[in-house]
Design a protein around this motif. Sequence first.
Motif, PDB file in Angstrom:
ATOM      1  N   LEU A 183       0.820  -1.208   0.000  1.00  0.00           N
ATOM      2  CA  LEU A 183       0.000   0.000   0.000  1.00  0.00           C
ATOM      3  C   LEU A 183       0.857   1.262   0.000  1.00  0.00           C
ATOM      4  O   LEU A 183       0.367   2.337  -0.338  1.00  0.00           O
ATOM      5  N   ALA A 184       2.119   1.142   0.383  1.00  0.00           N
ATOM      6  CA  ALA A 184       3.009   2.299   0.485  1.00  0.00           C
ATOM      7  C   ALA A 184       3.388   2.819  -0.889  1.00  0.00           C
ATOM      8  O   ALA A 184       3.323   2.105  -1.896  1.00  0.00           O
ATOM      9  N   ALA A 185       3.819   4.083  -0.930  1.00  0.00           N
ATOM     10  CA  ALA A 185       4.175   4.720  -2.200  1.00  0.00           C
ATOM     11  C   ALA A 185       5.338   4.021  -2.885  1.00  0.00           C
ATOM     12  O   ALA A 185       5.445   4.025  -4.107  1.00  0.00           O
ATOM     13  N   THR A 186       6.233   3.411  -2.102  1.00  0.00           N
ATOM     14  CA  THR A 186       7.373   2.706  -2.693  1.00  0.00           C
ATOM     15  C   THR A 186       6.962   1.398  -3.346  1.00  0.00           C
ATOM     16  O   THR A 186       7.705   0.853  -4.162  1.00  0.00           O
ATOM     17  N   GLY A 187       5.794   0.856  -2.977  1.00  0.00           N
ATOM     18  CA  GLY A 187       5.262  -0.334  -3.633  1.00  0.00           C
ATOM     19  C   GLY A 187       5.931  -1.622  -3.198  1.00  0.00           C
ATOM     20  O   GLY A 187       6.822  -1.639  -2.351  1.00  0.00           O
ATOM     21  N   CYS A 188       5.485  -2.708  -3.782  1.00  0.00           N
ATOM     22  CA  CYS A 188       6.024  -4.030  -3.489  1.00  0.00           C
ATOM     23  C   CYS A 188       5.932  -4.887  -4.746  1.00  0.00           C
ATOM     24  O   CYS A 188       5.229  -4.542  -5.695  1.00  0.00           O
ATOM     25  N   ASP A 189       6.637  -5.995  -4.753  1.00  0.00           N
ATOM     26  CA  ASP A 189       6.482  -6.989  -5.818  1.00  0.00           C
ATOM     27  C   ASP A 189       5.300  -7.861  -5.408  1.00  0.00           C
ATOM     28  O   ASP A 189       5.438  -8.773  -4.598  1.00  0.00           O
ATOM     29  N   ALA A 190       4.115  -7.559  -5.932  1.00  0.00           N
ATOM     30  CA  ALA A 190       2.868  -8.111  -5.398  1.00  0.00           C
ATOM     31  C   ALA A 190       2.471  -9.432  -6.053  1.00  0.00           C
ATOM     32  O   ALA A 190       2.715  -9.660  -7.237  1.00  0.00           O
ATOM     33  N   VAL A 191       1.845 -10.284  -5.248  1.00  0.00           N
ATOM     34  CA  VAL A 191       1.119 -11.456  -5.736  1.00  0.00           C
ATOM     35  C   VAL A 191      -0.285 -11.371  -5.150  1.00  0.00           C
ATOM     36  O   VAL A 191      -0.486 -10.821  -4.057  1.00  0.00           O
ATOM     37  N   MET A 192      -1.289 -11.874  -5.868  1.00  0.00           N
ATOM     38  CA  MET A 192      -2.664 -11.684  -5.428  1.00  0.00           C
ATOM     39  C   MET A 192      -3.536 -12.875  -5.765  1.00  0.00           C
ATOM     40  O   MET A 192      -3.201 -13.697  -6.620  1.00  0.00           O
ATOM     41  N   GLY A 193      -4.694 -12.961  -5.081  1.00  0.00           N
ATOM     42  CA  GLY A 193      -5.692 -13.984  -5.374  1.00  0.00           C
ATOM     43  C   GLY A 193      -7.080 -13.447  -5.095  1.00  0.00           C
ATOM     44  O   GLY A 193      -7.273 -12.610  -4.204  1.00  0.00           O
ATOM     45  N   LEU A 194      -8.054 -13.890  -5.887  1.00  0.00           N
ATOM     46  CA  LEU A 194      -9.473 -13.582  -5.676  1.00  0.00           C
ATOM     47  C   LEU A 194     -10.240 -14.894  -5.614  1.00  0.00           C
ATOM     48  O   LEU A 194      -9.903 -15.852  -6.309  1.00  0.00           O
TER      49      LEU A 194
END
Length: 275
Positions: A183-194
């Motif tokens: 959520l931070a401005a610097t970001g992350c290497d994200a993985v996601m699921g729905l």
Amino acid sequence: MTTPFFLPARLRRQAIAAALACAAGLPVAQAAVNPSEAPDPGGSFSNINYGSSGNVFQLTPLVFIAGLGSAGNPASVTGLNPALSFGVQVGGAGTSLLTIDYRITNLSTTDSFSQLRFMVFANPDGEQTHYLDQVSETWGPAGTGDAVRREVHAFSNDPFDSIPGRFSANANLTDGAPDAACLAATGCDAVMGLQWNADTLGPNKSFTVRLALSDNGQSISGRSLSFAGVGAGASSLTVSGTVAVVPEPSTWAMALAGLVAVGSLARRRSAARQG
């Protein structure tokens, strides 16, 4: 992702054009959302391009159906019962809104299946030089057809396959807001699921999930996740989707034929009384 990735010539041209536009102070146009190849038999995609320099490096569906063992790719799980079939269809490829329809059909005229749980896992990377995204979400109360659970984690805090692994073990995602780093401005290497659920899949009905990937913020449901690259490319991806359990077309045809027959009989009785 942490492995080196070499851009195809088309994407290199897009990245160069985006950089020139930024240097000139011009708005950066988003590119279309486009799979690099067709899905495999289990419904997984190995690469989907979006925005000026973004990729979904992996898009994987998993399904759980009560009584058919543990969760797995939909083709494998539905293959355990001959009354079930699985299909996937892509729409809108090459536009700003790509839709993927996953369909599980109950071919039986008598049997029902219970406790369907469907998950889609993705690894979006909005800016390919360092794979960092700033994540945001629209996640109010669930409406009809909306996803019921989501997971978003920083890759560094979450082994790459842990979301699918937990779903396979528990037939559920661990619902919760994204990691603070994402959520931070610097970001992350994200993985996601729905995840979407259905209590029952009755005879001659289909459980259909429509997944939507958009590079211009479009969402097809009241719940969505958005990933915006924190680098110069600033590609964005919005992931949303809906679920429905609907009668198969043949069932609709039979119901319509029944209504026509009832209407015809009523007309004949009315004419007989008038005669």
